[in-house]
Structure formats: structure tokens, C-alpha cells
Scaffold this motif. Sequence first.
Motif, PDB file in Angstrom:
ATOM      1  N   ARG A   1       0.840  -1.215   0.000  1.00 20.67           N
ATOM      2  CA  ARG A   1       0.000   0.000   0.000  1.00 20.67           C
ATOM      3  C   ARG A   1       0.866   1.253   0.000  1.00 20.67           C
ATOM      4  O   ARG A   1       0.421   2.332   0.381  1.00 20.67           O
ATOM      5  CB  ARG A   1      -0.903   0.003   1.227  1.00 20.67           C
ATOM      6  CG  ARG A   1      -1.914  -1.123   1.179  1.00 20.67           C
ATOM      7  CD  ARG A   1      -2.812  -1.057   2.376  1.00 20.67           C
ATOM      8  NE  ARG A   1      -3.725  -2.183   2.370  1.00 20.67           N
ATOM      9  CZ  ARG A   1      -4.499  -2.487   3.376  1.00 20.67           C
ATOM     10  NH1 ARG A   1      -4.480  -1.749   4.472  1.00 20.67           N
ATOM     11  NH2 ARG A   1      -5.312  -3.515   3.310  1.00 20.67           N
ATOM     12  N   ASP A   2       2.113   1.048  -0.374  1.00 18.61           N
ATOM     13  CA  ASP A   2       3.080   2.153  -0.471  1.00 18.61           C
ATOM     14  C   ASP A   2       3.254   2.905   0.842  1.00 18.61           C
ATOM     15  O   ASP A   2       3.355   4.136   0.872  1.00 18.61           O
ATOM     16  CB  ASP A   2       2.705   3.106  -1.618  1.00 18.61           C
ATOM     17  CG  ASP A   2       2.977   2.449  -2.969  1.00 18.61           C
ATOM     18  OD1 ASP A   2       3.723   1.445  -2.998  1.00 18.61           O
ATOM     19  OD2 ASP A   2       2.432   2.907  -3.971  1.00 18.61           O
ATOM     20  N   GLU A   3       3.273   2.124   1.922  1.00 17.76           N
ATOM     21  CA  GLU A   3       3.563   2.689   3.233  1.00 17.76           C
ATOM     22  C   GLU A   3       4.888   2.119   3.721  1.00 17.76           C
ATOM     23  O   GLU A   3       5.193   0.950   3.450  1.00 17.76           O
ATOM     24  CB  GLU A   3       2.477   2.260   4.229  1.00 17.76           C
ATOM     25  CG  GLU A   3       1.621   3.411   4.705  1.00 17.76           C
ATOM     26  CD  GLU A   3       0.800   3.039   5.928  1.00 17.76           C
ATOM     27  OE1 GLU A   3       0.410   3.971   6.616  1.00 17.76           O
ATOM     28  OE2 GLU A   3       0.553   1.850   6.194  1.00 17.76           O
ATOM     29  N   THR A   4       5.646   2.933   4.448  1.00 19.25           N
ATOM     30  CA  THR A   4       6.829   2.420   5.145  1.00 19.25           C
ATOM     31  C   THR A   4       6.557   2.526   6.638  1.00 19.25           C
ATOM     32  O   THR A   4       6.352   3.621   7.152  1.00 19.25           O
ATOM     33  CB  THR A   4       8.086   3.251   4.793  1.00 19.25           C
ATOM     34  OG1 THR A   4       8.239   3.260   3.371  1.00 19.25           O
ATOM     35  CG2 THR A   4       9.328   2.645   5.410  1.00 19.25           C
ATOM     36  N   LEU A   5       6.490   1.381   7.303  1.00 18.14           N
ATOM     37  CA  LEU A   5       6.259   1.363   8.748  1.00 18.14           C
ATOM     38  C   LEU A   5       7.606   1.271   9.442  1.00 18.14           C
ATOM     39  O   LEU A   5       8.405   0.368   9.146  1.00 18.14           O
ATOM     40  CB  LEU A   5       5.408   0.149   9.140  1.00 18.14           C
ATOM     41  CG  LEU A   5       4.097  -0.026   8.378  1.00 18.14           C
ATOM     42  CD1 LEU A   5       3.351  -1.257   8.881  1.00 18.14           C
ATOM     43  CD2 LEU A   5       3.225   1.209   8.530  1.00 18.14           C
ATOM     44  N   VAL A   6       7.861   2.200  10.355  1.00 13.38           N
ATOM     45  CA  VAL A   6       9.169   2.280  11.005  1.00 13.38           C
ATOM     46  C   VAL A   6       8.964   2.287  12.513  1.00 13.38           C
ATOM     47  O   VAL A   6       8.123   3.037  13.017  1.00 13.38           O
ATOM     48  CB  VAL A   6       9.913   3.572  10.566  1.00 13.38           C
ATOM     49  CG1 VAL A   6      11.302   3.626  11.185  1.00 13.38           C
ATOM     50  CG2 VAL A   6      10.009   3.658   9.055  1.00 13.38           C
ATOM     51  N   THR A   7       9.726   1.495  13.238  1.00 15.39           N
ATOM     52  CA  THR A   7       9.607   1.509  14.704  1.00 15.39           C
ATOM     53  C   THR A   7      10.334   2.741  15.257  1.00 15.39           C
ATOM     54  O   THR A   7      11.290   3.240  14.640  1.00 15.39           O
ATOM     55  CB  THR A   7      10.153   0.206  15.322  1.00 15.39           C
ATOM     56  OG1 THR A   7      11.456  -0.035  14.808  1.00 15.39           O
ATOM     57  CG2 THR A   7       9.260  -0.967  14.995  1.00 15.39           C
ATOM     58  N   PRO A   8       9.886   3.228  16.407  1.00 18.88           N
ATOM     59  CA  PRO A   8      10.374   4.529  16.879  1.00 18.88           C
ATOM     60  C   PRO A   8      11.832   4.555  17.301  1.00 18.88           C
ATOM     61  O   PRO A   8      12.411   5.638  17.425  1.00 18.88           O
ATOM     62  CB  PRO A   8       9.460   4.850  18.066  1.00 18.88           C
ATOM     63  CG  PRO A   8       8.766   3.597  18.412  1.00 18.88           C
ATOM     64  CD  PRO A   8       8.792   2.701  17.237  1.00 18.88           C
TER      65      PRO A   8
END
Length: 334
Positions: free
Chosen positions: A308-315
Motif C-alpha cells: 500500500r506504499d507505506e513504510t512502517l518504522v519503529t520509533p
Amino acid sequence: MKKRRILLLSLCLCLLCACGQRPSGPPKVDFLAMDTLMEFSAYTDKSRLEEARDLVMDIERRVSTTSQSSELYALNRDGGGSVSPETAALLDTALSLCRLTRGAFDISIYPVVRAWGFTTGDYRVPSFDETAALLEYVDYARIRLSGTDVTLPEGMEIDLGGVAKGYAGREAAAYLRERGVTSGLLNLGGNVQTIGSKPDGSAWRVAIRDPRRETDYAGIVEVRDKAAVTSGGYERWFTGEDGETYWHIMDPATGRPARSGVLSATVIADDGALCDALSTALFVMGPEKAERFWRDSGGFDMILITDRDETLVTPGLTYTPLESAPYTVRTLET
Ligand code: AMP
Ligand code: MG
């Protein structure tokens, strides 16, 4: 396909060089192992790097699935046997990672990987009946490891391709650290293992490949004294007669390439073996399960690029997306 992979890898290495080292940087050793180009560089004698290279090649000699002289080949052929303490240690690590991921990472996936032709390059799309039948042989929980003795149930075979590079990077880094090395960058074909930070104290900058645009990268993550390992469908794949793309990361629940919505999964943590197995597992789990897994188990950071063209990044990470990359970055909340 292989030539292309080497070219792409060279590109990644260039990015790393551009981001991580000065032209007059430290000694370097390049070599081919585990079916990929590896590049070690560290502030130490070149001979130390060569020793670290030999250590990696020794791991490969022991656990290659295709070399007839490897210990793993003998295990798969004979349904078990006695292995060296080093191979037993790797198997023990791998099995604990299978348990941690509740089988999203499963080293008994080999019969499935072979059925799709990923071991030889003779790619084919097996029928649903065929893959369903092969799942009978896939269940890491039935592998018995007692000391250095291994027993496999009838028909089961082991593949350490999803963890061996990360494990080798971890061992090579430990070897160099024990000999006083405090700054280095080991690239094991996209599995990056850093030692300390750059000599000026700043972090290593590791490029994350753009899974949709093979010659580009999606962003840069800062890494200090940790491993950063990416699994992506773009690494090894073929197009079937039906026009579909089939890649090398399998869902152990279906016996077919994992289509979870994750296009690439990067894991950053102290332990390279954990990073390698988890990157494969998170690719299988998909974004929602992966996020839950991260919350429940902790102990690592991740970057997931989704379809879905998202980049999920942990904090816990410092991640800088490439401005032209087509992904919206969302930092997960703790
Ligand atoms: P990686 O590039 O680390 O994600 O590992 C992919 C390789 O691991 C494949 O080429 C297979 O040899 C093997 N593999 C594929 N699917 C799995 C899985 N679900 N669990 C463990 N190993 C796998
Ligand atoms: Mg892996």
C-alpha cells in the motif's frame, strides 16, 4: 538472473560505500559465498578480515544445502546424524527462532523451496495439490536436536538459507570484536553487520533497497554496532507462464510464495541471526501480524515497506526516506 543479482548487489554496495566510508577508508576483502557477493571492511589488518572471511566460508561449507560434502546435505540425505558442535549451535539458534516466530520462519521448508525450483533455477509452479502434500514434511517442531545428534522425520529436509548469512555475520563480527576491532562494516549480500560506529563516532548509514524500483533505494537507516537485514521478494523470483511473479520466500502455512502485503522487511538488532530469521518471518506475517509481533516480543527494530506504499518504522530508528521514493512513512507508536 544471477548476473542481475550481482549487479544489483554491486549497486547496494556502492550506496553503502557512498554513505558509510571515505575513499581512503579501511582495508577491504571481497568474496563470493552463500551464493552472493560479500564485502568486509574494518579498521584492522587485512589478514584479520581474511580470517573472518574464512570463518564465513567454513559455515557455508558446513550448511550448504546443495554441496554434497556439507553436513547439512548428509543430514537431509540420511534423515539425521551427528554434526559438528558448530553446526549444532547454528541449528539450535535456528530452531529457537522457528519457535519465536511460531513457524512463520521454518527451517523445514526445504522440500517446498525445491518444488518451486529455487534450489536449481529450474523454476516451475507446482499445483495446489502438490504443495499441500509437501506440507506434510514441513514442521520444525518435529526436528530432534540432542547435543550434536539430529533426527529428522521421514521426508523432512532442512534449509538454513533464511538465517545462515545473518548467523555468519554475527559470528564474523564476534570474531573481529574479540580481536579488538571497534569499527567495521560487513556486508553479506544485503545482510549488513556493523561493528561499532564510524571512526569519527557517527553511525553507519545503511541503504534500504526500494522493492518496487530495483535500481534505487527507499531510504537510509542509521546503525551502530548492530545488524540490519532485509528480506524482499525482489531478491530471487521468476515469472510463471500465467504472468504472475513468484518469489523465494514461502509461507509455511500454504507451501506457496508469501503474499502478505509486505514488499520488504528490514530488521535491526544486536543479533544478526535473529535479524535474518525475523526479516524472513515478518515478510511472511504481513504488516498487521508483524506489528503485533514487534509489540509482543520486542528486542528489535523494523522497517516494513508494504504494497500500500507505506513504510512502517519503529520509533527506535533514525530513518531518512529518499525524497523521490513513493512511500508514506508512518512511525509506529509504542
Ligand atoms: P531470506 O532472504 O533471508 O528472507 O531467506 C530466504 C531463503 O530462506 C529462501 O531462499 C529459502 O531458502 C528459505 N526460506 C524461504 N521461506 C522460508 C521460511 N518461511 N522460513 C525459513 N526459510 C525460508
Ligand atoms: Mg532471512
